[in-house]
Design a protein around this motif. Structure first.
Motif, mmCIF file in Angstrom:
data_model
loop_
_atom_site.group_PDB
_atom_site.id
_atom_site.type_symbol
_atom_site.label_atom_id
_atom_site.label_comp_id
_atom_site.label_asym_id
_atom_site.label_seq_id
_atom_site.Cartn_x
_atom_site.Cartn_y
_atom_site.Cartn_z
ATOM 1 N N LEU A 1 -4.963 2.720 -10.904
ATOM 2 C CA LEU A 1 -5.528 1.651 -10.077
ATOM 3 C C LEU A 1 -7.049 1.506 -10.216
ATOM 4 O O LEU A 1 -7.547 0.381 -10.310
ATOM 5 N N ASP B 1 -9.532 -1.467 -8.736
ATOM 6 C CA ASP B 1 -9.212 -1.291 -7.323
ATOM 7 C C ASP B 1 -10.124 -0.239 -6.701
ATOM 8 O O ASP B 1 -10.362 0.819 -7.276
ATOM 9 N N VAL C 1 -5.714 -1.454 -2.614
ATOM 10 C CA VAL C 1 -4.300 -1.592 -2.985
ATOM 11 C C VAL C 1 -3.493 -0.394 -2.514
ATOM 12 O O VAL C 1 -2.398 -0.537 -1.956
#
Length: 231
Positions: A201, A206, A210
Motif C-alpha cells: 500500500l 497510501d 486505506v
C-alpha cells in the motif's frame, strides 16, 4: 426475499472475498517482492517465518474485549425485550417497566454528571478536563455497562428475567447467533496485518488511510451486519 436474506448473502460473499483476497495476497506479494524493492513477499523465507510467528499477534490487534463487551450489552437488551417494546404496542406492565427503567437511567446519569461537574470531579483528568480523563478513556465500557444495566432493569421489572439463570443466559444469548463473525474476524485480521507487512500500500501512495478504512469495514462493518441479523 427479506432484508435478512440479503444480509446473509452479503456476509457469505464477504467471507469468501476475505479468504480469496488472503490467498491472492500470498502470491501477489511473492511476485512483487521479486521485481519491486520494498515489498515483503509472504511466501519468501522471511515472510513464512513472519506468518508462522504472528498468527496470534495478528488476531490480538483486534479489540476483542470491546467487541465482546458490546455484544454482551446487545445480548441483554435483546433478551430483555426492550428493543421490541420501543417499536411496538406494549402492555401496561411493559409500560411501567419502561418508566422504572427510564427513572433508573436518569438517576445513573445524574450521578455521573456530579462526578464530572463537581469541583475536583473524580472522573476528570488532573487538569480538570474530559480529554484524557478516566471518563473519556472508559467511555465505551461505561456506555456498554449502562446498556447492560438498562437491559437488566427492564428485563426484571417486565417479568422477563425471574431467575439467576435468566440473567446469566441473557448476557450470552447473542453469541451463538454471531459465532461465524469471529471466524471472519480471524481471517480479516490475518489479511489486514499481512497486507500491512507486505508494504504494498505505501508503494501505491497510501498514507495509512486505506488500511484504516479496511479495518473499519472488515472488523466493524461485518459486526454490524451480524447484529442486524439477530435484533
Amino acid at each position: 426475499m427479506t432484508y435478512k436474506d440479503h444480509i446473509q448473502r452479503i456476509l457469505k460473499y464477504l467471507f469468501w472475498g476475505i479468504l480469496i483476497a488472503l490467498i491472492l495476497l500470498l502470491f501477489i506479494s511473492w511476485v512483487l517482492s521479486i521485481y519491486v524493492d520494498g515489498v515483503q513477499g509472504l511466501l519468501t523465507t522471511r515472510g513464512i517465518r513472519w506468518m508462522c510467528a504472528n498468527i496470534v499477534p495478528n488476531f490480538s490487534t483486534v479489540h476483542i474485549a470491546k467487541i465482546l463487551l458490546g455484544l454482551m450489552a446487545m445480548s441483554v437488551l435483546r433478551a430483555s425485550g426492550i428493543l421490541k417494546a420501543c417499536r411496538s404496542h406494549i402492555s401496561l406492565k411493559q409500560r411501567r417497566a419502561l418508566q422504572i427503567t427510564g427513572v433508573s437511567v436518569v438517576v445513573i446519569l445524574c450521578l455521573f454528571s456530579l462526578l464530572l461537574l463537581l469541583p475536583d470531579a473524580v472522573l476528570l483528568s488532573a487538569f480538570g478536563t474530559i480529554h484524557n480523563s478516566a471518563f473519556s478513556k472508559g467511555f465505551f465500557g461505561l456506555l456498554a455497562c449502562l446498556a447492560i444495566f438498562v437491559g437488566n432493569v427492564y428485563g426484571y421489572t417486565s417479568g422477563r428475567f425471574t431467575t439467576m439463570r435468566d440473567f446469566i443466559q441473557a448476557h450470552a444469548s447473542i453469541f451463538a447467533s454471531v459465532a461465524n463473525y469471529f471466524v471472519m474476524l480471524f481471517l480479516a485480521s490475518q489479511l489486514v496485518n499481512s497486507l500491512d507487512y507486505t508494504g504494498i500500500l505505501p508503494l501505491l501512495g497510501d498514507d495509512g488511510t486505506v488500511l484504516y478504512l479496511l479495518k473499519g469495514f472488515l472488523y466493524n462493518g461485518s459486526l454490524l451486519l451480524y447484529i442486524l441479523l439477530v435484533i
